[in-house]
Design a protein around this motif. Structure first.
Motif, PDB file in Angstrom:
ATOM      1  N   ALA A 175       0.861  -1.187   0.000  1.00  0.00           N
ATOM      2  CA  ALA A 175       0.000   0.000   0.000  1.00  0.00           C
ATOM      3  C   ALA A 175       0.898   1.238   0.000  1.00  0.00           C
ATOM      4  CB  ALA A 175      -0.902  -0.010   1.218  1.00  0.00           C
ATOM      5  N   PHE A 176       0.640   2.154  -0.916  1.00  0.00           N
ATOM      6  CA  PHE A 176       1.527   3.315  -1.080  1.00  0.00           C
ATOM      7  C   PHE A 176       1.041   4.561  -0.349  1.00  0.00           C
ATOM      8  CE2 PHE A 176       3.069   0.675  -4.489  1.00  0.00           C
ATOM      9  CZ  PHE A 176       4.424   0.973  -4.557  1.00  0.00           C
ATOM     10  N   THR A 177       0.057   4.398   0.529  1.00  0.00           N
ATOM     11  CA  THR A 177      -0.457   5.568   1.249  1.00  0.00           C
ATOM     12  C   THR A 177       0.600   6.190   2.159  1.00  0.00           C
ATOM     13  OG1 THR A 177      -1.360   3.987   2.861  1.00  0.00           O
ATOM     14  CG2 THR A 177      -2.880   4.877   1.206  1.00  0.00           C
ATOM     15  N   ASP A 178       1.555   5.351   2.626  1.00  0.00           N
ATOM     16  CA  ASP A 178       2.616   5.884   3.495  1.00  0.00           C
ATOM     17  C   ASP A 178       3.851   6.308   2.705  1.00  0.00           C
ATOM     18  OD1 ASP A 178       1.058   5.342   5.720  1.00  0.00           O
ATOM     19  OD2 ASP A 178       1.893   3.333   5.979  1.00  0.00           O
ATOM     20  N   VAL A 179       3.818   6.081   1.398  1.00  0.00           N
ATOM     21  CA  VAL A 179       4.975   6.385   0.560  1.00  0.00           C
ATOM     22  C   VAL A 179       4.699   7.573  -0.355  1.00  0.00           C
ATOM     23  CG1 VAL A 179       6.569   5.469  -1.172  1.00  0.00           C
ATOM     24  CG2 VAL A 179       5.660   3.966   0.624  1.00  0.00           C
ATOM     25  N   LEU A 180       3.496   7.617  -0.896  1.00  0.00           N
ATOM     26  CA  LEU A 180       3.147   8.647  -1.871  1.00  0.00           C
ATOM     27  C   LEU A 180       2.058   9.566  -1.334  1.00  0.00           C
ATOM     28  CD1 LEU A 180       2.947   6.457  -5.105  1.00  0.00           C
ATOM     29  CD2 LEU A 180       4.903   7.801  -4.293  1.00  0.00           C
ATOM     30  N   GLU A 181       2.083  10.792  -1.792  1.00  0.00           N
ATOM     31  CA  GLU A 181       1.006  11.728  -1.507  1.00  0.00           C
ATOM     32  C   GLU A 181      -0.196  11.373  -2.377  1.00  0.00           C
ATOM     33  OE1 GLU A 181       1.052  14.032   0.798  1.00  0.00           O
ATOM     34  OE2 GLU A 181       3.133  13.573   1.359  1.00  0.00           O
ATOM     35  N   PRO A 182      -1.392  11.737  -1.948  1.00  0.00           N
ATOM     36  CA  PRO A 182      -2.579  11.441  -2.747  1.00  0.00           C
ATOM     37  C   PRO A 182      -2.461  11.934  -4.196  1.00  0.00           C
ATOM     38  CG  PRO A 182      -3.236  12.159  -0.569  1.00  0.00           C
ATOM     39  CD  PRO A 182      -1.748  12.329  -0.648  1.00  0.00           C
ATOM     40  N   ILE A 183      -1.856  13.118  -4.391  1.00  0.00           N
ATOM     41  CA  ILE A 183      -1.726  13.636  -5.751  1.00  0.00           C
ATOM     42  C   ILE A 183      -0.786  12.758  -6.570  1.00  0.00           C
ATOM     43  CG2 ILE A 183       0.147  15.172  -5.059  1.00  0.00           C
ATOM     44  CD1 ILE A 183      -2.507  15.693  -7.846  1.00  0.00           C
ATOM     45  N   GLN A 184       0.251  12.207  -5.929  1.00  0.00           N
ATOM     46  CA  GLN A 184       1.175  11.328  -6.645  1.00  0.00           C
ATOM     47  C   GLN A 184       0.488  10.024  -7.053  1.00  0.00           C
ATOM     48  OE1 GLN A 184       4.262  11.463  -3.473  1.00  0.00           O
ATOM     49  NE2 GLN A 184       5.695  12.000  -5.146  1.00  0.00           N
TER      50      GLN A 184
END
Length: 287
Positions: A175-184
């Motif tokens: 899950a990329f929620t901790d890696v990427l910003e929502p816009i990314q």
């Protein structure tokens, strides 16, 4: 001696019986019919003597000839099973490549695999093996873990993300929620969707190209064609396992769905796994 009574309307002699003014006509059955009826009685008695017919408490009379359709059917079934066992033993003893190269054995394996598929696999992959949301289509040439005979056999035998099997295929998209910003995540979703479709915002898709290179290419490849050794899907073939669209891709990046396929080797045995392998490979998508 009583006088014969004749019915005035039909001109037929009556039996002398009368009910409420209605007289019974004396119209006996034709003799040929009577003798036929007697013959059927004699036939029934003879049949009951010759064949099993009369039920008892726990069984039935055996009959003079001792014939039984059930016994005959069971004999035929035993012969069929014995014949099948010879071929089943050959399937168990040979590799899937050897089975595929033997026309007669391949035909037998496909028939057995088709039957096993309907009982064990159709619930997820569909009766026609065309799959559905979250369940791969086995008729096409898009394979997460490889579509040759060995790869299919390994997948069926050991499953995918099946914790009870130490040899199962194991890969999980984080899950990329901790890696990427929502816009990314929106940017990379637009980029991935834009690989096969028109993105909703070309500017987002262009920015997502770098996000993909930095975070996704390690598994999906720089060309986004996936890596079978990792179970990472091809993103440029317009075939989607979970669902389609930028929003669906965004949700998968943010909170990935991971399917689980059970390992069938322990449940079905080696011979049936090989039959399933030959069957699935024969559907047309095998490489």
């Amino acid at each position: 001696m009583s006088e014969k009574q004749i019915d005035e309307v039909s001109g037929v002699e009556t039996t002398g019986h009368e009910w409420d003014g209605i007289r019974e006509l004396n119209n006996p059955m034709p003799r040929w019919w009577v003798w036929t009826f007697y013959a059927t009685i004699l036939w029934a008695v003879g049949y009951a003597i010759a064949y099993p017919a009369i039920p008892m408490i726990t069984s039935a009379t055996k009959g003079y000839f001792g014939y039984s359709t059930r016994a005959e059917l069971q004999q035929d079934l035993n012969q069929a099973k014995a014949s099948q066992m010879k071929l089943t033993d050959l399937v168990a003893a040979k590799t899937v490549q050897e089975i595929a190269s033997d026309p007669a054995l391949r035909e037998f394996a496909i028939a057995g695999g088709a039957s096993a598929f309907k009982v064990n696999c159709a619930t997820c992959h569909g009766s026609g093996a065309s799959g559905g949301p979250g369940f791969p289509n086995l008729n096409d040439d898009d394979w997460l873990w490889g579509g040759d005979l060995d790869a299919i056999q390994t997948t069926i035998a050991h499953g995918v993300r099946f914790e009870s099997d130490s040899e199962t295929h194991a890969s999980e998209m984080p899950a990329f929620t901790d890696v990427l910003e929502p816009i990314q995540m929106r940017q990379v979703a637009a980029y991935v969707w834009g690989l096969t479709n028109k993105p909703s915002n070309p500017a987002l898709a262009e920015a997502g190209k770098q996000v993909f290179a930095d975070n996704c290419a390690a598994c999906h490849g720089e060309d986004a064609k996936g890596k079978m050794e990792m179970g990472a899907p091809d993103l440029v073939d317009a075939i989607w396992l979970k669902s389609r669209g930028e929003d669906a891709i965004f949700r998968q990046v943010a909170s990935p769905k991971h399917g689980v396929m059970p390992a069938w080797a322990g449940r079905l045995g080696d011979a049936t796994v090989k039959e399933l392998t030959i069957f699935v490979h024969s559907l047309g998508g095998g490489t």
